[in-house]
Enzyme design. Sequence first.
Site, PDB file in Angstrom:
ATOM      1  N   HIS A 431      -7.864  -0.862   8.572  1.00  0.00           N
ATOM      2  CA  HIS A 431      -9.018  -0.078   8.247  1.00  0.00           C
ATOM      3  C   HIS A 431      -8.835   1.535   8.586  1.00  0.00           C
ATOM      4  O   HIS A 431      -9.768   1.937   9.291  1.00  0.00           O
ATOM      5  CB  HIS A 431     -10.241  -0.575   8.475  1.00  0.00           C
ATOM      6  CG  HIS A 431     -10.377  -2.123   7.624  1.00  0.00           C
ATOM      7  ND1 HIS A 431     -11.293  -2.945   7.967  1.00  0.00           N
ATOM      8  CD2 HIS A 431      -9.777  -2.228   6.564  1.00  0.00           C
ATOM      9  CE1 HIS A 431     -11.245  -3.910   7.224  1.00  0.00           C
ATOM     10  NE2 HIS A 431     -10.398  -3.593   6.302  1.00  0.00           N
ATOM     11  N   GLU A 432      -7.677   2.008   8.761  1.00  0.00           N
ATOM     12  CA  GLU A 432      -7.558   3.408   9.323  1.00  0.00           C
ATOM     13  C   GLU A 432      -8.427   4.444   8.617  1.00  0.00           C
ATOM     14  O   GLU A 432      -8.720   4.531   7.493  1.00  0.00           O
ATOM     15  CB  GLU A 432      -6.187   3.729   9.108  1.00  0.00           C
ATOM     16  CG  GLU A 432      -4.963   3.187   9.542  1.00  0.00           C
ATOM     17  CD  GLU A 432      -4.582   2.043   8.609  1.00  0.00           C
ATOM     18  OE1 GLU A 432      -3.527   1.395   8.830  1.00  0.00           O
ATOM     19  OE2 GLU A 432      -5.034   1.749   7.803  1.00  0.00           O
TER      20      GLU A 432
END
Length: 491
Positions: A431-432
């Site tokens: 989930h950058e």
Amino acid sequence: MAGRLADTGASVLVLEAGETDQIKAVLNPAMWPTNLRSERDWGHTSDPSDGVNGRQLILPMGKVVGGGSSINVQIWARGHKNDFDMWAVEAGDDAWNYDNVLEIYKRIEDWQGAPDADRRGTGGKLYVEQVQDPNPIAPAMLSACESVGIPAYDDMNGVMMEGEGGAALANVRIKDGRRLNLPMTYLYPALKKGNVTLLTGAETTKLIMEGTRVTGVTFVKDGQMQSVSASSQVVLAAGAINTPKILMLSGIGPKAELDRIGVETVVDLPGVGQNFQDHVLVAGCIWEYKEPLAPKNSLAEATFFWKSDSSLDGPDMQPFQIEVPYATEVTGPEYGPPAGAWTISPGLVRPKSRGRVYLESSDPMAQAKVDAQFLSHPDDPTAVVRSIELCREIGNSDAMKDFVKREVMPGALSPEAMQNFARNAAGTYFHESCTCKMGTDEMSVVDGNLKVYGVEGLTIADASIMPRVSTGNTMAPTVIIGERAGDILTA
């Protein structure tokens, strides 16, 4: 954004670095692991981090039509009420608060689960359902959560995410056993209108600038550098690693960093690439089945949100049950989980650690680097260990005993050994986010209208604008960012 802008009659060009999503590995929800480190993944890896015992964690991001929505686990997690209220304060714009975002969710969703007129929408373009015909261990985990004081809910995106948290079966973007990625909802209908063009295999390299105005982009297609002009607006939606990369290669970013790689500064924006965040996902707490059961849907069907510390204003943990053994390159060889096993992966979704995205050169074909600093803030490993302990309590509870032959890992460990296990087992949720944050302080990159400070003709519409990563899987909040950008640009 293409889908929203198509409705205005505008001429839209969508540049996609990857290729088609119309392949089995994308369309079959259970095949998502096969996309990791494939040609449909940019293949990013973090720098070694002391917080994870010097390991380099993989950071998958979609390089395919649909981006992350084509390689993810299809979980539709809206985020917590506090996320959006915090974003609104950071942006100085109430349009981002929970009440307003909730109205967008209700407008766009076609929710198939338990009716909730106050919180869920039906008849919208985005089909969302609760996992169908789940593996029996999924509802059993909800009962196990209740046995340790975590309430179970009918809907993970309803009232549960306005308070302390709870446990629920997952909301997913799956219909009739097939992945529903975002192009199916937004892009492919827009292509039929005739004013939207999709160009695949086209990797954007930099923005074309006239002074501080963006007038187009350059991109590589079939090995040739090409350029295209934009008559009104460029929308950058390249994700939390490549969006700051493109900005910096275009002279928009921290001057000291641009000087270091030999790029002339056009706009000195110190926040570009800073504030990197990702959710930590521990791989994992594993039990061997008494009798193996086949995984269902996208292999992950039950989750819970809870607080590692009761003083927090919202849940910071989100473990997910994964219906196969899930271990790292360190813990896998050490514990040797059998194939007939299942996992509860402890998750930290309010990390306090912050990293950065940076460039080593001005070569547009060189990957950006990610100094992620995982578990570098002292509160994060403490919260991760608490999450591990809670997952072990749930997995070893009476509610799960029919599915447990033995606990494979980690077992009962001393506090020091458990800290070491946490660092060796830590991975990420992929989930950058947060590297071009929205806000009003000197480290902000975009304002509440998603316009880049000091730059004309440029909107950013991806997870990089999050001031703080949302509580839960990031696909749904990223859709909200695109919808908000669409509202702004079409107003």
